[in-house]
Structure formats: C-alpha cells, structure tokens
Design an enzyme around this catalytic site. Structure first.
Site, PDB file in Angstrom:
ATOM      1  N   LYS A  39       0.850  -1.195   0.000  1.00 33.87           N
ATOM      2  CA  LYS A  39       0.000   0.000   0.000  1.00 33.87           C
ATOM      3  C   LYS A  39       0.884   1.243   0.000  1.00 33.87           C
ATOM      4  CE  LYS A  39      -0.540  -0.203   5.032  1.00 33.87           C
ATOM      5  NZ  LYS A  39      -1.336   0.237   6.143  1.00 33.87           N
ATOM      6  N   ARG A 138     -10.528   0.069  14.714  1.00 36.73           N
ATOM      7  CA  ARG A 138     -10.558   0.716  13.400  1.00 36.73           C
ATOM      8  C   ARG A 138     -11.661   0.080  12.571  1.00 36.73           C
ATOM      9  NH1 ARG A 138      -4.660   1.377  10.576  1.00 36.73           N
ATOM     10  NH2 ARG A 138      -5.038  -0.759   9.937  1.00 36.73           N
ATOM     11  N   HIS A 168      -5.929  -7.176  13.077  1.00 40.70           N
ATOM     12  CA  HIS A 168      -4.718  -6.347  12.993  1.00 40.70           C
ATOM     13  C   HIS A 168      -4.334  -5.890  14.394  1.00 40.70           C
ATOM     14  CE1 HIS A 168      -1.736  -3.960  11.037  1.00 40.70           C
ATOM     15  NE2 HIS A 168      -2.250  -2.799  11.373  1.00 40.70           N
ATOM     16  N   ARG A 224       1.133 -10.603   7.110  1.00 42.44           N
ATOM     17  CA  ARG A 224       1.058  -9.430   6.230  1.00 42.44           C
ATOM     18  C   ARG A 224       2.321  -8.607   6.489  1.00 42.44           C
ATOM     19  NH1 ARG A 224      -3.771  -9.581   8.877  1.00 42.44           N
ATOM     20  NH2 ARG A 224      -3.303  -7.626   9.960  1.00 42.44           N
ATOM     21  N   TYR A 270      14.265  31.546   3.813  1.00 45.06           N
ATOM     22  CA  TYR A 270      13.142  32.311   4.368  1.00 45.06           C
ATOM     23  C   TYR A 270      13.308  32.522   5.863  1.00 45.06           C
ATOM     24  CZ  TYR A 270      10.666  31.388  -0.009  1.00 45.06           C
ATOM     25  OH  TYR A 270      10.304  31.325  -1.324  1.00 45.06           O
ATOM     26  N   CYS A 317      12.964  25.005   1.968  1.00 43.24           N
ATOM     27  CA  CYS A 317      12.028  25.712   1.074  1.00 43.24           C
ATOM     28  C   CYS A 317      11.141  24.687   0.365  1.00 43.24           C
ATOM     29  CB  CYS A 317      12.787  26.510   0.018  1.00 43.24           C
ATOM     30  SG  CYS A 317      13.960  27.688   0.678  1.00 43.24           S
ATOM     31  N   MET A 318      10.236  25.169  -0.478  1.00 45.52           N
ATOM     32  CA  MET A 318       9.349  24.250  -1.190  1.00 45.52           C
ATOM     33  C   MET A 318      10.148  23.319  -2.117  1.00 45.52           C
ATOM     34  SD  MET A 318       6.097  25.057  -3.655  1.00 45.52           S
ATOM     35  CE  MET A 318       5.006  25.705  -2.427  1.00 45.52           C
ATOM     36  N   ASP A 319      11.177  23.887  -2.791  1.00 47.34           N
ATOM     37  CA  ASP A 319      11.894  23.095  -3.802  1.00 47.34           C
ATOM     38  C   ASP A 319      13.395  22.980  -3.551  1.00 47.34           C
ATOM     39  OD1 ASP A 319       9.431  23.294  -5.509  1.00 47.34           O
ATOM     40  OD2 ASP A 319      10.049  25.389  -5.505  1.00 47.34           O
TER      41      ASP A 319
HETATM   42  C1  UAH Z   1      -4.291  -4.136   8.002  1.00 44.21           C
HETATM   43  C2  UAH Z   1      -2.789  -4.069   7.882  1.00 44.21           C
HETATM   44  C3  UAH Z   1      -2.136  -2.854   7.801  1.00 44.21           C
HETATM   45  O1  UAH Z   1      -2.845  -1.724   7.850  1.00 44.21           O
HETATM   46  C4  UAH Z   1      -0.730  -2.832   7.680  1.00 44.21           C
HETATM   47  C5  UAH Z   1      -0.040  -4.019   7.650  1.00 44.21           C
HETATM   48  C6  UAH Z   1       1.465  -4.038   7.566  1.00 44.21           C
HETATM   49  O2  UAH Z   1       1.992  -3.538   8.776  1.00 44.21           O
HETATM   50  P1  UAH Z   1       3.568  -3.391   8.984  1.00 44.21           P
HETATM   51  O3  UAH Z   1       4.021  -2.373   7.988  1.00 44.21           O
HETATM   52  O4  UAH Z   1       3.731  -2.909  10.390  1.00 44.21           O
HETATM   53  O5  UAH Z   1       4.175  -4.734   8.733  1.00 44.21           O
HETATM   54  C7  UAH Z   1      -0.747  -5.208   7.742  1.00 44.21           C
HETATM   55  N1  UAH Z   1      -2.106  -5.201   7.843  1.00 44.21           N
END
Ligand code: UAH
Length: 400
Positions: A39, A138, A168, A224, A270, A317-319
């Site tokens: 993700k 959550r 989780h 995960r 700045y 700065c921004m850039d």
């Molecule tokens: C539901 C869920 C998450 O939001 C994140 C992860 C991975 O966590 P780590 O980056 O701490 O391994 C797994 N599952």
C-alpha cells in the site's frame, strides 16, 4: 536520453527486498505464507516494482489499502492475488470482480448490497476476507454475534466467496505484550466460536511485521509483511531485539545545484534564521518540502557529502534546501546523500523519523510523485519510474 531532468532521485535496492522476504521466510513456519503489503505505493518505494520483486522472492500475494492501488498493480500486469485491506464502497465491487481483486468486509448490509450489484451485472464472484476488530478500534466486527451475522451473509450470497479472516494488532512492536496477547486471545476465541458452529475456516492471518518477528508461531496461514519488506523495523525496540537482520532498501540522493562561499555574514533562506559566516561554503540542493522532504528538518537535519555529515542550514524551502559543506570543496553536480549510506556514514530513515518526531514508516511515504524511483539489482540500474511523468523510462533486466 536521461530519464529525468532534475538531479534528485530515490534508489531502491531490489536485492534488499529479496533478502528481507527470504529472512522472513526463514523466520516463519514453513506452512505460513507471506502477503507483501505494498500500500501507499509500496511505502514510497514503488508498489509495482517492489510487489513484483517480493512475489519473485517468495511472497504469495500482495495487499494494498484501497482498490485504486490494486487497479494500478493490475494495469501494470501484476497477476498475483491482491487483497484490499481497507474499506471499499459497495458500488466499486464490479471493478474488484473484473480485476479479480479480493476485498475486506465486516458488515452484513455491505455484503448484501455488494452481492446484489454483482448479481445484477452478472459478474464473477469475488473473494472476501472478514475483518475482526480485536483491539485496534478501526475496522472490523467485534462480537461473536456480529461475526456470525457477517459469515452467514457471505455464505448466503452467490457472488461472494469467503476467502479469509483476519485481525490487525495495535501494539505488537512494544516490549509490553499485554495488549497484543489479549488481542490474539480474542481472535482465537472468535475463531473457535466459528469452528464450534461447524464453520470451515478459510485463510487465517493476523501478523504484521512486528508480530511476525515477535510471535512467528501466530503466523497461521499467512503474515502481512509491510515495513519489514522494506528493511525497516516497526519500532526502535523491535530493532534492538535483533531477532531478524533486515536490509534497508531505500536511499534518497541529489546533486549540488549551486555553491557559494560567504565572504561576509550571509543570511540563508526564508526568515533568515541562519547566518553563514565568512569562509563557510553553502551548497543549494534541489529538493524541498514539496517533494516530501520535511520542513521540520530546517536548521536540524543533516546530509552526507563524501562520507561526512553536513548540516541543513536555514528553512527547508518548497523546492530547495541549503547545507553547509564542512569540507569546503563542493562543486555543482557533486552527489549528496539525503537518506542512506555514503562511505562509513549513514542517515537512516529511523534517524530522520526521530529528528522530525515521527515513525520511520512516514519518512519514505512522504517522498512523492516529484521524485523518480531508480531500481538496482546487483548494484546495476535495472529500471526507472518517474511518477510525475507516469513514465517507465528505462527497463533493462527485470528477472534473474
Ligand atoms: C491491516 C494491515 C495494515 O494496515 C498494515 C499491515 C502491515 O503492517 P507493517 O508495515 O507494520 O508490517 C498489515 N495489515
């Protein structure tokens, strides 16, 4: 043609991704699979490249937070199973079905609605993972009654296949294991209530990186793996434990754009919060907070030049940022390491996170679409992707 114009780039070491997957493979029971969590564009490393590398290195499937991220992976040609961990509006189930993406569910109304939409459109069924909230507060069902309701709704639907059940953990990275053990016990109790009701359980998963490190015996069918995939530890405590040795995959680099030596007191950036004294060499670097380089590093962070540290002077700065080159020999075009190693020195993402008062997860996630990602294998550049232009600008070798 050079694939990007501004000399500021992220380097991702694909060998590190491979080594980290292999490390978890060795650390876990053989029957436990690995879902590589990519993700947030692979925690800023690039979801497609990292996902492909993780799959080629022993991960079984990928997970993302939202369906849009799964679309990007499918459009890039990723065929492995993908699970969306977060909420998906029921109206989007048609996309999930067409792309064969599994979704997360925890609400029977949503299940009924999603099933009706798939039936109406006469689409293929999709896989669902039921999310159980055991103490994260959550997403997820919390009680046996809620869980049974959701399971029944999935079982009654013609277009939704019950493919997984997961929870989780909120505190798996802490020395005090009270909370994580309580969560795990709740999860076990809920699983047992389903078994007692005669349900055949699908794939079970609960461990993030921290739990996979500390409790590999809780791996069930899969873990995960997020932050550990990228070679980072979930917390300083997890790093100190030394259960597994991880290899950080990301470096951030740039080249000096301008160099000047103060001949008289010279204010910088700045707010004129820094005043260079005669003799100080000041280099301007082409990166700023609009790239995701935190403004909190103003007058605080450091960069590496030829293996030694140079302080960031004045406001980010921004850039652009300015640094004081202690060696006083800098030239435009010289390489600067913002995150990563130079000689014997290293500015780790942990160090940056501590400086700006956040966790290491946030530091690579902040690096945004303005910065090209350059991929290395065996120390050779194998691929470049520039999110700003949405171009895969070079592809040499991809597979071993
Ligand atoms: C539901 C869920 C998450 O939001 C994140 C992860 C991975 O966590 P780590 O980056 O701490 O391994 C797994 N599952």
């Amino acid at each position: 043609m050079k694939p990007f114009c501004r000399d500021t780039w992220v380097e991702v070491d694909l060998d590190a991704i491979r080594a980290n997957v292999e490390t978890f493979r060795r650390h876990l029971p053989e029957s436990t699979g690995i879902i590589a969590v990519v993700k947030a564009d692979g925690y800023g490393h690039g979801a497609v490249r990292v996902g492909e590398e993780a799959l080629a290195s022993g991960a079984d499937s990928l997970a993302v937070a939202m369906l849009d991220e799964a679309i990007v992976l499918r459009e890039a040609g990723v065929q492995a199973p993908i699970l969306v961990l977060g909420f998906t509006p029921a109206r989007s189930v048609e996309i999930a079905s067409r792309l064969k993406v599994q979704l997360t569910a925890y609400n029977s109304e949503w299940i009924t609605q999603a099933n009706a939409l798939l039936e109406q459109a006469n689409l293929e069924s999709i896989g669902l993972h039921i999310k159980v909230d055991t103490g994260m507060g959550r997403l997820g069902v919390r009680t046996q009654e809620e869980l049974m309701q959701v399971v029944t709704a999935v079982e009654q639907s013609s277009k939704l296949d019950w493919s997984g059940i997961f929870t989780h953990f909120a505190c798996a990275d802490e020395p005090d294991t009270t909370h994580v053990r309580r969560q795990h016990e709740t999860f076990q109790t809920l699983l047992q209530s389903l078994r007692d009701a005669g349900k055949k359980l699908p794939m079970i998963h609960c461990c993030n990186t921290a739990a996979a490190i500390a409790f590999p015996e809780w791996g069930y069918d899969s873990i995960r793996l997020g932050i550990g995939l990228y070679g980072l530890y979930p917390s300083p405590y997890m790093k100190e434990r030394k259960d597994v040795s991880l290899v950080p995959a990301l470096s951030l680099k740039t080249r000096i754009a301008h160099v000047k030596t103060a001949t008289q007191p010279m204010t910088i950036s700045y707010g004129a919060t820094y005043c260079a004294q005669p003799g100080e060499q000041v280099a301007t670097l082409p990166i700023g907070y609009a790239d995701g380089f935190s403004r909190l590093l103003s007058n605080s962070g450091e960069v590496l030049y030829n293996g030694s540290r140079s302080p960031i002077i004045g406001k980010v700065c921004m850039d652009q940022i300015m640094v004081r080159l202690e060696q006083g020999t800098g030239q435009p075009g010289d390489e600067i390491v913002l995150y990563g190693k130079s000689g014997d020195e290293e500015i780790s993402l942990d160090e940056v996170a501590a400086r700006i008062g956040t966790i290491n997860y946030e530091v690579p996630c902040m690096l945004n679409y303005r910065i090209p990602r350059v991929y290395f294998r065996n120390q050779e550049e194998v691929d470049v992707f520039h999110p700003l232009t949405m171009k895969q600008v070079a592809q040499k070798t991809v597979n071993n």
